[in-house]
Scaffold this motif. Structure first.
Motif, PDB file in Angstrom:
ATOM      1  N   CYS A   1       0.871  -1.311  -0.269  1.00  0.00           N
ATOM      2  CA  CYS A   1       0.273  -0.128   0.110  1.00  0.00           C
ATOM      3  C   CYS A   1       0.665   1.156  -0.194  1.00  0.00           C
ATOM      4  CB  CYS A   1      -0.961  -0.419   0.749  1.00  0.00           C
ATOM      5  SG  CYS A   1      -0.150   0.104   2.649  1.00  0.00           S
ATOM      6  N   LEU A   2       2.307   0.755  -0.143  1.00  0.00           N
ATOM      7  CA  LEU A   2       2.469   2.155   0.365  1.00  0.00           C
ATOM      8  C   LEU A   2       4.263   1.731  -0.870  1.00  0.00           C
ATOM      9  CD1 LEU A   2       3.883   4.950   1.163  1.00  0.00           C
ATOM     10  CD2 LEU A   2       4.631   3.917   3.646  1.00  0.00           C
ATOM     11  N   HIS A   3       5.009   2.170  -1.473  1.00  0.00           N
ATOM     12  CA  HIS A   3       5.733   2.111  -2.517  1.00  0.00           C
ATOM     13  C   HIS A   3       6.900   3.808  -2.110  1.00  0.00           C
ATOM     14  CE1 HIS A   3       7.930   1.902  -6.849  1.00  0.00           C
ATOM     15  NE2 HIS A   3       8.852   1.153  -5.664  1.00  0.00           N
ATOM     16  N   LEU A   4       7.979   3.185  -1.586  1.00  0.00           N
ATOM     17  CA  LEU A   4       8.867   4.872  -1.486  1.00  0.00           C
ATOM     18  C   LEU A   4       9.647   3.706  -2.489  1.00  0.00           C
ATOM     19  CD1 LEU A   4       8.933   4.231   2.337  1.00  0.00           C
ATOM     20  CD2 LEU A   4       7.896   5.397   0.957  1.00  0.00           C
ATOM     21  N   LYS A   5      10.419   5.098  -3.352  1.00  0.00           N
ATOM     22  CA  LYS A   5      11.437   4.612  -4.432  1.00  0.00           C
ATOM     23  C   LYS A   5      12.359   6.597  -3.897  1.00  0.00           C
ATOM     24  CE  LYS A   5      10.317   4.797  -8.294  1.00  0.00           C
ATOM     25  NZ  LYS A   5       9.407   5.573  -9.755  1.00  0.00           N
ATOM     26  N   LEU A   6      13.855   5.881  -3.688  1.00  0.00           N
ATOM     27  CA  LEU A   6      14.436   6.685  -4.050  1.00  0.00           C
ATOM     28  C   LEU A   6      14.670   7.745  -4.468  1.00  0.00           C
ATOM     29  CD1 LEU A   6      17.087   7.259  -2.552  1.00  0.00           C
ATOM     30  CD2 LEU A   6      18.761   6.146  -3.809  1.00  0.00           C
ATOM     31  N   GLY A   7      14.875   9.321  -4.443  1.00  0.00           N
ATOM     32  CA  GLY A   7      15.028  10.532  -5.166  1.00  0.00           C
ATOM     33  C   GLY A   7      15.682  11.189  -4.854  1.00  0.00           C
ATOM     34  N   ASP A   8      15.415  12.453  -6.023  1.00  0.00           N
ATOM     35  CA  ASP A   8      16.963  13.499  -5.390  1.00  0.00           C
ATOM     36  C   ASP A   8      15.847  14.170  -4.490  1.00  0.00           C
ATOM     37  OD1 ASP A   8      18.896  12.939  -7.383  1.00  0.00           O
ATOM     38  OD2 ASP A   8      17.793  13.448  -8.859  1.00  0.00           O
ATOM     39  N   ILE A   9      14.893  14.439  -4.338  1.00  0.00           N
ATOM     40  CA  ILE A   9      14.019  15.309  -4.168  1.00  0.00           C
ATOM     41  C   ILE A   9      12.736  14.488  -3.141  1.00  0.00           C
ATOM     42  CG2 ILE A   9      14.405  17.760  -5.061  1.00  0.00           C
ATOM     43  CD1 ILE A   9      11.389  17.932  -6.118  1.00  0.00           C
TER      44      ILE A   9
ATOM     45  N   LEU B   1       4.727  15.297  -8.226  1.00  0.00           N
ATOM     46  CA  LEU B   1       4.915  15.767  -9.574  1.00  0.00           C
ATOM     47  C   LEU B   1       4.080  14.867 -11.168  1.00  0.00           C
ATOM     48  CD1 LEU B   1       8.368  12.900  -8.896  1.00  0.00           C
ATOM     49  CD2 LEU B   1       8.059  15.211  -8.830  1.00  0.00           C
ATOM     50  N   ASP B   2       4.230  15.266 -12.682  1.00  0.00           N
ATOM     51  CA  ASP B   2       3.191  14.707 -13.327  1.00  0.00           C
ATOM     52  C   ASP B   2       3.158  13.597 -14.050  1.00  0.00           C
ATOM     53  OD1 ASP B   2       5.471  15.475 -14.908  1.00  0.00           O
ATOM     54  OD2 ASP B   2       4.896  17.621 -15.410  1.00  0.00           O
ATOM     55  N   LEU B   3       2.887  12.993 -15.145  1.00  0.00           N
ATOM     56  CA  LEU B   3       3.147  12.089 -15.603  1.00  0.00           C
ATOM     57  C   LEU B   3       4.727  11.680 -16.414  1.00  0.00           C
ATOM     58  CD1 LEU B   3       0.328  11.934 -17.754  1.00  0.00           C
ATOM     59  CD2 LEU B   3       0.710  10.743 -15.356  1.00  0.00           C
ATOM     60  N   ASN B   4       5.784  12.830 -16.637  1.00  0.00           N
ATOM     61  CA  ASN B   4       6.539  12.573 -16.890  1.00  0.00           C
ATOM     62  C   ASN B   4       7.479  12.982 -15.626  1.00  0.00           C
ATOM     63  OD1 ASN B   4       6.135  12.900 -19.586  1.00  0.00           O
ATOM     64  ND2 ASN B   4       5.643  15.043 -19.655  1.00  0.00           N
ATOM     65  N   GLY B   5       7.630  13.119 -14.621  1.00  0.00           N
ATOM     66  CA  GLY B   5       8.117  13.204 -13.208  1.00  0.00           C
ATOM     67  C   GLY B   5       8.737  14.550 -13.580  1.00  0.00           C
ATOM     68  N   ASN B   6       8.021  15.793 -13.738  1.00  0.00           N
ATOM     69  CA  ASN B   6       8.194  16.806 -13.362  1.00  0.00           C
ATOM     70  C   ASN B   6       7.514  16.903 -12.120  1.00  0.00           C
ATOM     71  OD1 ASN B   6      10.032  17.231 -15.210  1.00  0.00           O
ATOM     72  ND2 ASN B   6       8.866  17.091 -17.133  1.00  0.00           N
ATOM     73  N   VAL B   7       8.085  18.566 -11.372  1.00  0.00           N
ATOM     74  CA  VAL B   7       7.165  18.797 -10.285  1.00  0.00           C
ATOM     75  C   VAL B   7       5.888  19.682 -10.750  1.00  0.00           C
ATOM     76  CG1 VAL B   7       7.690  20.510  -8.526  1.00  0.00           C
ATOM     77  CG2 VAL B   7       9.891  19.497  -9.106  1.00  0.00           C
TER      78      VAL B   7
END
Length: 326
Positions: A52-60, A303-309
């Motif tokens: 129910c919770l997916h954590l992904k390593l990201g820059d922000i 984030l949008d569909l393209n990964g942009n803020v």
């Protein structure tokens, strides 16, 4: 049209320190289903679904998507048609491209949030009677999302009239015809998603269901003893709106988690929404104590569909915090 949206399903959060996040969510009592160097998949004690919770390593710190479970694969195709007809940006995520979950439909919805719909998720072992593994808050299941949006009326209208949600409770301002906040549901509880007037779109919090009010107290004791005292932002307390007990926490990246128990049944067809005045001191906290400013001003970036803020805008209603006299 009813697209058989069933309930809140999962969230995908970007975090900047995977090990710090693992330790925090483990302290709350989540069960780790799977992981690798860049991902952790957590489920709650009642869950038979993969996560129910997916954590992904990201820059922000950011929210990649929030997800709803639907009743069939055909519902996904029908939702795709709806959103395309309404000129919304959409993206299919085919089965096999995400761990533990089947085909999903991602959409930039009417408020600009990326939301996702899915039917299939891999089944795993329920941990309900693995009592020796229960700790922290003993989180039972995901319950709801709360979203900060600049135009609650627009979100309300779309989710009610296009997606088939129902309203359990809402907040208004004296002398205004506009809705300041609304609690909408598909399952027969108070909400699967809430919208409130604020700078947005942003994700305010993810709510997780606990088995009883005492679990909130157990969690506070556990977190304080484990060195997470500063993670407690608000509560424990009881909401007037929803009648539920609550505890708000901030994870290591600032994502807000609500631990929640004790709302009520809303499944009858003639259930009528409850209206609250924004300045009613019993609305946000039935016992009277105010929420901190951070609770009104801070929320997670989307984030949008393209990964942009996703850019944010000021709310349509100028008033973003109640006038509460204690």
């Amino acid at each position: 049209m009813d697209f058989n949206v069933m309930r809140t399903g999962r969230a995908v959060l970007h975090v900047t320190d995977l090990e710090a996040s693992r330790a925090f969510y483990d302290a709350l009592g989540f069960i780790e289903t799977a992981s690798d160097d860049e991902n952790i998949y957590f489920r709650a004690i009642e869950d038979f679904a993969h996560h129910c919770l997916h954590l992904k390593l990201g820059d922000i710190p950011a929210v990649e998507t929030i997800s709803y479970k639907v009743g069939s694969e055909e519902c996904l195709d029908e939702l795709h048609t709806l959103f395309v007809d309404h000129d919304r940006n959409v993206k299919w995520m085919e089965k096999g491209t995400q761990v533990g979950i089947g085909r999903t439909l991602r959409v930039e919805e009417v408020s600009g949030m990326t939301i996702e719909f899915y039917f299939e998720m891999e089944h795993v072992e329920r941990m309900m009677q693995k009592f020796h593994l229960h700790k922290g808050a003993k989180v039972q299941r995901i319950d709801h999302f709360n979203c900060a949006v600049p135009d609650v009326d627009k979100a309300y209208d779309y989710y009610i009239h296009e997606l088939g949600f129902k309203c359990s409770e809402f907040t208004s301002i004296k002398g205004s015809e506009h809705i300041w906040a609304a609690w909408l549901h598909r399952k027969p509880g108070v909400h699967d998603v809430a919208f409130m007037n604020a700078v947005g779109p942003r994700l305010h919090h993810i709510g997780f269901w606990l088995k009883d009010p005492m679990s909130l107290i157990d969690c506070c004791d556990y977190l304080a003893a484990a060195g997470y005292r500063d993670s407690i932002e608000r509560g424990p307390g009881r909401h007037g709106l929803s009648n539920a007990f609550f505890l708000y926490l901030r994870d290591p990246d600032g994502h807000r988690i609500e631990l929640y128990n004790g709302d009520y049944y809303t499944g009858d067809f003639d259930n009528q929404p409850i209206e609250w005045d924004l300045d009613d001191p019993a609305r946000q906290t039935f016992w009277g104590h105010e929420a901190p400013d951070s609770w009104f001003n801070e929320a997670s970036t989307l984030l949008d569909l393209n990964g942009n803020v996703v850019p944010v805008s000021e709310p349509k209603l100028a008033k973003i915090k109640p006038n509460t006299i204690i």
